[in-house]
Write a protein that holds these residues in place. Structure first.
Motif, mmCIF file in Angstrom:
data_model
loop_
_atom_site.group_PDB
_atom_site.id
_atom_site.type_symbol
_atom_site.label_atom_id
_atom_site.label_comp_id
_atom_site.label_asym_id
_atom_site.label_seq_id
_atom_site.Cartn_x
_atom_site.Cartn_y
_atom_site.Cartn_z
ATOM 1 N N LEU A 182 27.620 3.205 36.728
ATOM 2 C CA LEU A 182 26.395 2.716 36.100
ATOM 3 C C LEU A 182 25.912 1.443 36.775
ATOM 4 N N ASP A 183 24.630 1.199 36.661
ATOM 5 C CA ASP A 183 24.096 -0.105 37.035
ATOM 6 C C ASP A 183 24.741 -1.171 36.151
ATOM 7 N N ASN A 184 25.000 -2.360 36.696
ATOM 8 C CA ASN A 184 25.699 -3.401 35.932
ATOM 9 C C ASN A 184 24.971 -3.755 34.639
ATOM 10 N N THR A 185 23.648 -3.834 34.703
ATOM 11 C CA THR A 185 22.868 -4.165 33.507
ATOM 12 C C THR A 185 22.990 -3.067 32.457
ATOM 13 N N VAL A 186 22.940 -1.822 32.928
ATOM 14 C CA VAL A 186 23.070 -0.684 32.007
ATOM 15 C C VAL A 186 24.459 -0.673 31.380
ATOM 16 N N ALA A 187 25.475 -0.946 32.176
ATOM 17 C CA ALA A 187 26.847 -0.963 31.663
ATOM 18 C C ALA A 187 27.006 -2.013 30.568
ATOM 19 N N ALA A 188 26.413 -3.197 30.781
ATOM 20 C CA ALA A 188 26.501 -4.268 29.784
ATOM 21 C C ALA A 188 25.796 -3.872 28.486
ATOM 22 N N GLU A 189 24.636 -3.234 28.637
ATOM 23 C CA GLU A 189 23.877 -2.800 27.450
ATOM 24 C C GLU A 189 24.619 -1.684 26.716
ATOM 25 N N LEU A 190 25.247 -0.813 27.479
ATOM 26 C CA LEU A 190 25.967 0.312 26.886
ATOM 27 C C LEU A 190 27.202 -0.159 26.124
ATOM 28 N N ALA A 191 27.788 -1.227 26.580
ATOM 29 C CA ALA A 191 28.928 -1.784 25.840
ATOM 30 C C ALA A 191 28.447 -2.368 24.515
ATOM 31 N N GLY A 192 27.324 -3.066 24.557
ATOM 32 C CA GLY A 192 26.784 -3.655 23.335
ATOM 33 C C GLY A 192 27.472 -4.956 23.000
ATOM 34 N N SER A 193 26.928 -5.649 21.996
ATOM 35 C CA SER A 193 27.511 -6.907 21.552
ATOM 36 C C SER A 193 28.902 -6.662 20.996
ATOM 37 N N GLU A 194 29.879 -7.350 21.569
ATOM 38 C CA GLU A 194 31.291 -7.213 21.168
ATOM 39 C C GLU A 194 31.740 -5.750 21.189
ATOM 40 N N ASP A 195 31.252 -5.008 22.173
ATOM 41 C CA ASP A 195 31.620 -3.597 22.375
ATOM 42 C C ASP A 195 31.239 -2.703 21.197
ATOM 43 N N ALA A 196 30.238 -3.100 20.410
ATOM 44 C CA ALA A 196 29.864 -2.325 19.216
ATOM 45 C C ALA A 196 29.357 -0.937 19.582
ATOM 46 N N VAL A 197 28.527 -0.851 20.636
ATOM 47 C CA VAL A 197 27.988 0.447 21.046
ATOM 48 C C VAL A 197 29.101 1.331 21.593
ATOM 49 N N LEU A 198 29.983 0.728 22.381
ATOM 50 C CA LEU A 198 31.103 1.475 22.959
ATOM 51 C C LEU A 198 32.003 2.041 21.861
ATOM 52 N N ARG A 199 32.251 1.239 20.827
ATOM 53 C CA ARG A 199 33.093 1.719 19.714
ATOM 54 C C ARG A 199 32.423 2.897 19.009
ATOM 55 N N GLU A 216 19.213 6.625 30.274
ATOM 56 C CA GLU A 216 17.777 6.751 30.545
ATOM 57 C C GLU A 216 16.966 5.879 29.584
ATOM 58 N N LEU A 217 17.379 5.849 28.314
ATOM 59 C CA LEU A 217 16.680 5.011 27.339
ATOM 60 C C LEU A 217 16.785 3.533 27.718
ATOM 61 N N ILE A 218 17.977 3.103 28.124
ATOM 62 C CA ILE A 218 18.175 1.703 28.533
ATOM 63 C C ILE A 218 17.300 1.375 29.738
ATOM 64 N N GLU A 219 17.270 2.294 30.716
ATOM 65 C CA GLU A 219 16.477 2.060 31.929
ATOM 66 C C GLU A 219 14.985 1.978 31.610
ATOM 67 N N HIS A 220 14.559 2.582 30.484
ATOM 68 C CA HIS A 220 13.147 2.529 30.089
ATOM 69 C C HIS A 220 12.874 1.405 29.087
ATOM 70 N N GLY A 221 13.852 0.501 28.952
ATOM 71 C CA GLY A 221 13.610 -0.701 28.158
ATOM 72 C C GLY A 221 14.009 -0.632 26.701
ATOM 73 N N HIS A 222 14.693 0.431 26.288
ATOM 74 C CA HIS A 222 15.111 0.521 24.888
ATOM 75 C C HIS A 222 16.314 -0.373 24.623
ATOM 76 N N ASP A 223 16.313 -1.000 23.436
ATOM 77 C CA ASP A 223 17.506 -1.694 22.964
ATOM 78 C C ASP A 223 18.409 -0.651 22.315
ATOM 79 N N VAL A 224 19.632 -0.542 22.814
ATOM 80 C CA VAL A 224 20.559 0.450 22.289
ATOM 81 C C VAL A 224 21.493 -0.216 21.282
ATOM 82 N N ALA A 225 21.568 0.378 20.097
ATOM 83 C CA ALA A 225 22.446 -0.095 19.034
ATOM 84 C C ALA A 225 23.337 1.068 18.614
ATOM 85 N N PRO A 226 24.382 0.800 17.812
ATOM 86 C CA PRO A 226 25.241 1.910 17.358
ATOM 87 C C PRO A 226 24.455 3.062 16.733
ATOM 88 N N ALA A 227 23.409 2.762 15.959
ATOM 89 C CA ALA A 227 22.624 3.819 15.309
ATOM 90 C C ALA A 227 21.896 4.692 16.331
#
Length: 327
Positions: free
Chosen positions: A8-25, A63-74
């Motif tokens: 993944l792109d580094n920025t995408v990887a960081a967003e995919l992890a989420g705050s305190e790995d919330a998205v990853l969990r 793809e959503l992250i690359e188009h500017g979406h904020d990704v959250a657990p929901a």
């Protein structure tokens, strides 16, 4: 056991992890594979079919992250639910119904998307389902957008003050003070959407009106976006009274939860009765929400599911043993 690695792109990887790995969990909870993120490499381990399903969800999120979406657990549930229904996740999450400063309101589930599409298309939309499914919040957002775009001249928000009943007159203060506790959730939603000063100005000019359902009697509501909240607490007569207030150029949204009825046990809810009466009437739509549409805390989803299971068990027991004899 098979393995798949995605770089993944580094920025995408960081967003995919989420705050305190919330998205990853949340990804680990939702997907049927073992998932690990090290640096910018996401590793998926599992059966081939499960790997394909998981990789599809991850690709959509990327793809959503690359188009500017904020990704959250929901967002994960929204993406997975859309894919399960053969729908495009972006088509749901890109449908922004209202923007205000840093607030962006868009559907988060397939049923929420159907709900906002129905509000756009139909004159009267019923949103029925449990707490936390966004019924009222989305309706208020759609109302704010319609007012801003000059599709309507005013917004009218109403709900029945059931708990007060005939005791309303004994409460202290003027009529606004008396009904404020029952209308407060609608005020809160409004102030989330629009600057407080502007909301107050709208109130002063009667562009926005928030009032108990009883205040609707005898009126015709033209060029208005009208929302009836907590409609499970209306009687069939009140529901008929409300719906026949509809005027030219107006749109109505009726929301409620038939599992949270506060009426006396011998009184039928107008929200239950209206489905039987109007189900086949053109330009009226009924959207049903379920536990999968709850977008509050994960625990709320589990609470809703537990109550649904308990209710089903009780109904089954009553059907098996018959009604409890009266004494």
């Amino acid at each position: 056991m098979a393995r798949r690695q995605l770089t993944l792109d580094n920025t995408v990887a960081a967003e995919l992890a989420g705050s305190e790995d919330a998205v990853l969990r949340s990804l680990r909870e939702r997907l049927p594979v073992d998932l690990h993120l090290r640096g910018n490499v996401l590793t998926l381990d599992g059966d081939s079919a499960d790997l394909q399903e998981a990789a599809t969800v991850v690709d959509e999120l990327v793809e959503l992250i690359e188009h500017g979406h904020d990704v959250a657990p929901a967002t994960i549930d929204a993406v997975a639910g859309a894919l399960d229904a053969d729908e495009s996740p972006a088509a749901i999450l890109d449908d922004v119904v209202w923007r205000h400063r840093n607030t962006k309101v868009a559907p988060k589930t397939l049923n929420q998307k159907r709900y906002v599409d129905s509000i756009r298309r139909e004159t009267i939309t019923f949103g029925i389902g449990p707490a936390g499914t966004g019924k009222t919040f989305l309706a208020v957002a759609m109302a704010a957008a319609a007012l801003t775009e000059k599709k309507v001249q005013r917004i009218i928000l109403t709900r029945p003050a059931v708990e007060a009943g005939e005791r309303l007159g004994f409460l202290p203060g003027d009529i606004q003070a008396k009904v404020d506790p029952y209308l407060r959730p609608l005020f809160d939603a409004l102030y989330d959407m629009i600057d407080p000063d502007r909301v107050n100005g709208y109130f002063e000019r009667d562009v926005i009106e928030v009032a108990p359902l009883a205040f609707m009697r005898g009126r015709t509501l033209n060029d208005s976006f009208v929302i009836l909240d907590e409609a499970q607490n209306t009687s069939p007569e009140q529901m008929k009274m409300f719906l026949t207030r509809l005027g030219f150029g107006s749109r109505m949204v009726v929301t409620g939860d038939i599992t949270q009825i506060d009426l006396p046990s011998d009184q039928r809810s107008g929200l239950i009765a209206v489905r039987d009466i109007l189900d086949d009437v053109k330009d009226i739509s009924f959207i049903e929400f379920g536990g999968e549409d709850v977008v509050r805390h994960k625990l709320v989803q589990r609470i809703v599911a537990a109550y649904d299971t308990h209710g089903s068990r009780e109904r089954g027991a009553r059907a098996e043993h018959g009604p409890t004899p009266s004494h």
